[in-house]
Enzyme design. Structure first.
Site, short mmCIF file in Angstrom:
data_model
loop_
_atom_site.label_atom_id
_atom_site.label_comp_id
_atom_site.label_asym_id
_atom_site.label_seq_id
_atom_site.Cartn_x
_atom_site.Cartn_y
_atom_site.Cartn_z
N VAL A 1 0.83 -1.21 0.00
CA VAL A 1 0.00 0.00 0.00
C VAL A 1 0.87 1.26 0.00
O VAL A 1 0.54 2.26 -0.66
CB VAL A 1 -1.00 0.00 1.19
CG1 VAL A 1 -0.28 0.14 2.53
CG2 VAL A 1 -2.06 1.08 1.02
N GLY B 1 -5.87 -6.59 -0.60
CA GLY B 1 -6.44 -5.65 0.35
C GLY B 1 -5.49 -4.49 0.60
O GLY B 1 -4.74 -4.09 -0.29
N GLU B 2 -5.56 -3.93 1.80
CA GLU B 2 -4.71 -2.79 2.23
C GLU B 2 -5.11 -1.47 1.57
O GLU B 2 -4.65 -0.42 1.99
CB GLU B 2 -3.22 -3.01 1.91
CG GLU B 2 -2.59 -4.21 2.56
CD GLU B 2 -1.10 -4.33 2.22
OE1 GLU B 2 -0.54 -3.44 1.53
OE2 GLU B 2 -0.49 -5.33 2.66
N GLY B 3 -5.91 -1.54 0.49
CA GLY B 3 -6.19 -0.36 -0.32
C GLY B 3 -5.46 -0.39 -1.66
O GLY B 3 -5.54 0.55 -2.45
#
Lengths: 350, 350
Positions: free
Chosen positions: B98, B317-319
């Site tokens: 990220v 995930g994480e953005g």
């Protein structure tokens, strides 16, 4: 630059660098495989550069090769031919979508006139490399002579070399040419053996009658010339365009210098078939930026074994789809540079 | 910030601004429709902003909401729970994917601890908003109390407001929480009515035995709690997570301030279902960044009527998926700002 020298200098991807990239991806702080297509892209670009991590693809330049087409006289497009020159002026003035996307993503725009029918006025980012003021009508005769075709390919090689010498670490393909989806479809049919109606699309948006005429124009040209895919320059000369030939050279020049080159839409994809026919290892330098809505694009990319990064229903050309893919290519490379390993970050493994 | 005040302040998209954007797209120097999904995106963002062109989505911040999950005790993930805190430390140190993607695309990263099980050490970009050190096991009791759920939602609203007040013109969702695809799948099943096995995926990568256990854990929790989609806070409390609830609030806060918010993966998509159940007009602020490889993501986005911009097989995930979509969102808006019209550029029309 001679085409033969460039073709002879193109080497396969470096397997050791690819193995190093795969091994590094497995140690980074993320579940294995969780970056999907970006992981394989990082492996391919490591193989191209011959090291892991490969250089970040910055700075980047999109080269927009512009040309006109004799086949325009067959009413394959609803747009007047002078729009090619008008849009080149728009590129030079910075007012087109390719300019907006280049600004957004930090890329330069270079416009290369290889075949525009009208004499263009100069501009800071316009290179006059005009070979002929538009091709001949492929339904009546070959679109280009052998000498014109070679000159266009070698112009593309020279542009790639000049950009690389100027510091570019990523090249992007762009194109402008009213009517240029017609030669693109003909090239894709010739190199893949697929029938004209499977690889022909509606370009900038044409009605049913124009579409039917476009398919028959392409089919007629293929029957007339019987282009032989084992003779890539002959195929380009018979049914190609000056920007298609220049783009083929541009892709070869990038591959020779081992710089990634992001393919935009159906025009560049058709040129990529010619480049790959001339030098199969050149495919290692190619990244498919997006899937154009033109049906020939999917056929050409499939033939090359390339999977496009984006699929946004775009069909503008100019290099716009390649520019949208640039940050994704950069992100894929940056992972190998910046991301901590499980060991270095003190993160437990499963 | 009270949830009720925020929900009451969320208004539908502005139809006049959307019409102005459609009209402007038709006059720009490109064939109508040739920018595909970017044209409709530019229309939606004009409707959100209430003007055409809408502001460029810069600067942008990804808020990574982190939490732990009582259901982790049911062996739904092969990763130890402390990895949540370890990865938060990695985010704070700048070593995660990220961070790399945010650097590449010029975004800031803010980590918000809403429910991490371990006390975290501070950092410049770490906000301590811990509500509870991990949720309860949803298979034994509700994951959160009503008060905890409301506090998490209102924390998310406050974070969106604070970022907007600080100048952010685009928000992106991020998440971290070992085991958090289990509550995400349960939320998606509850809000869409689809069975557990259709919305459950392999998260970070689990074997067949763990996958079967995960599906049965989710199915059991749904049977136990009978969550009612007409009571979104009740659904979140029963089978959600603290980061899921906070993300729902974050989406509502963005919609209230009429700032676009890019949804990352399956965690944010499940939160978006809760946000839309609380305030249907909030969907106007949401942009689906990418299609996570988790099957629940497609189900949730389909339910919301959102089409993801990217499909790269990612499931980190994480953005990270939202960050890859950010330049595309910016490009879509920039077209309305920068591109010349046929009239202004002197380009002929067809």
């Amino acid at each position: 630059m001679s085409l033969e020298t460039t073709v002879a200098a193109i080497r396969p991807a470096d397997e050791a660098a690819m193995a190093a990239a795969r091994e590094r991806q497995a140690r980074l702080t993320k579940p294995a495989g969780s970056l999907g297509a970006l992981e394989e892209l990082s492996v391919r670009l490591s193989g191209l550069a011959g090291r892991c991590p490969p250089p970040l693809p910055e700075p980047a330049t999109v080269a927009v090769f512009a040309g006109d087409h004799g086949v325009h006289a067959r009413n394959v497009s609803p747009w007047p031919q002078e729009v090619t020159a008008q849009m080149v002026a728009n590129f030079v003035a910075g007012g087109a979508v390719v300019n907006a996307f280049a600004r957004q993503n930090g890329a330069e725009v270079l416009v290369v006139d290889v075949g525009v029918a009208i004499q263009l006025h100069g501009g800071r980012n316009l290179l006059d490399a005009n070979i002929r003021r538009g091709t001949r009508d492929m339904t009546a005769e070959p679109a280009m002579t052998a000498a014109e075709t070679r000159q266009a390919v070698e112009t593309g090689i020279s542009v790639a070399h000049a950009l690389a010498d100027g510091g570019a670490r990523c090249l992007l393909t762009g194109d402008m040419g009213i009517g240029n989806t017609t030669p693109a479809a003909a090239l894709i049919a010739a190199f893949t053996g697929r029938p004209a109606d499977e690889v022909t699309g509606r370009g900038t948006g044409i009605d049913d009658e124009t579409y039917a005429r476009k398919v028959s124009v392409i089919a007629d040209a293929l029957v007339r010339h019987h282009p032989d895919p084992a003779d890539p320059l002959g195929v380009l000369a018979a049914v190609g365009g000056l920007e298609h030939a220049a783009l083929a050279g541009f892709l070869l020049g990038a591959a020779e210098r081992r710089i990634p080159v992001i393919i935009d839409g159906v025009i560049a994809a058709s040129a990529a078939l010619a480049a790959a026919a001339l030098a199969p290892d050149a495919v290692a330098a190619m990244v498919a930026g997006h899937l154009s809505a033109e049906p020939g694009a999917a056929v050409a990319l499939g033939h090359l074994g390339l999977t496009p990064l984006l699929d946004l229903g775009m069909r503008l050309g100019e290099g716009t789809g390649a520019l949208l893919a640039l940050p994704i290519v950069a992100a894929a490379v940056r992972v190998l540079h910046d991301v901590a390993t499980f060991d270095s970050a003190g993160v437990s493994e499963k």
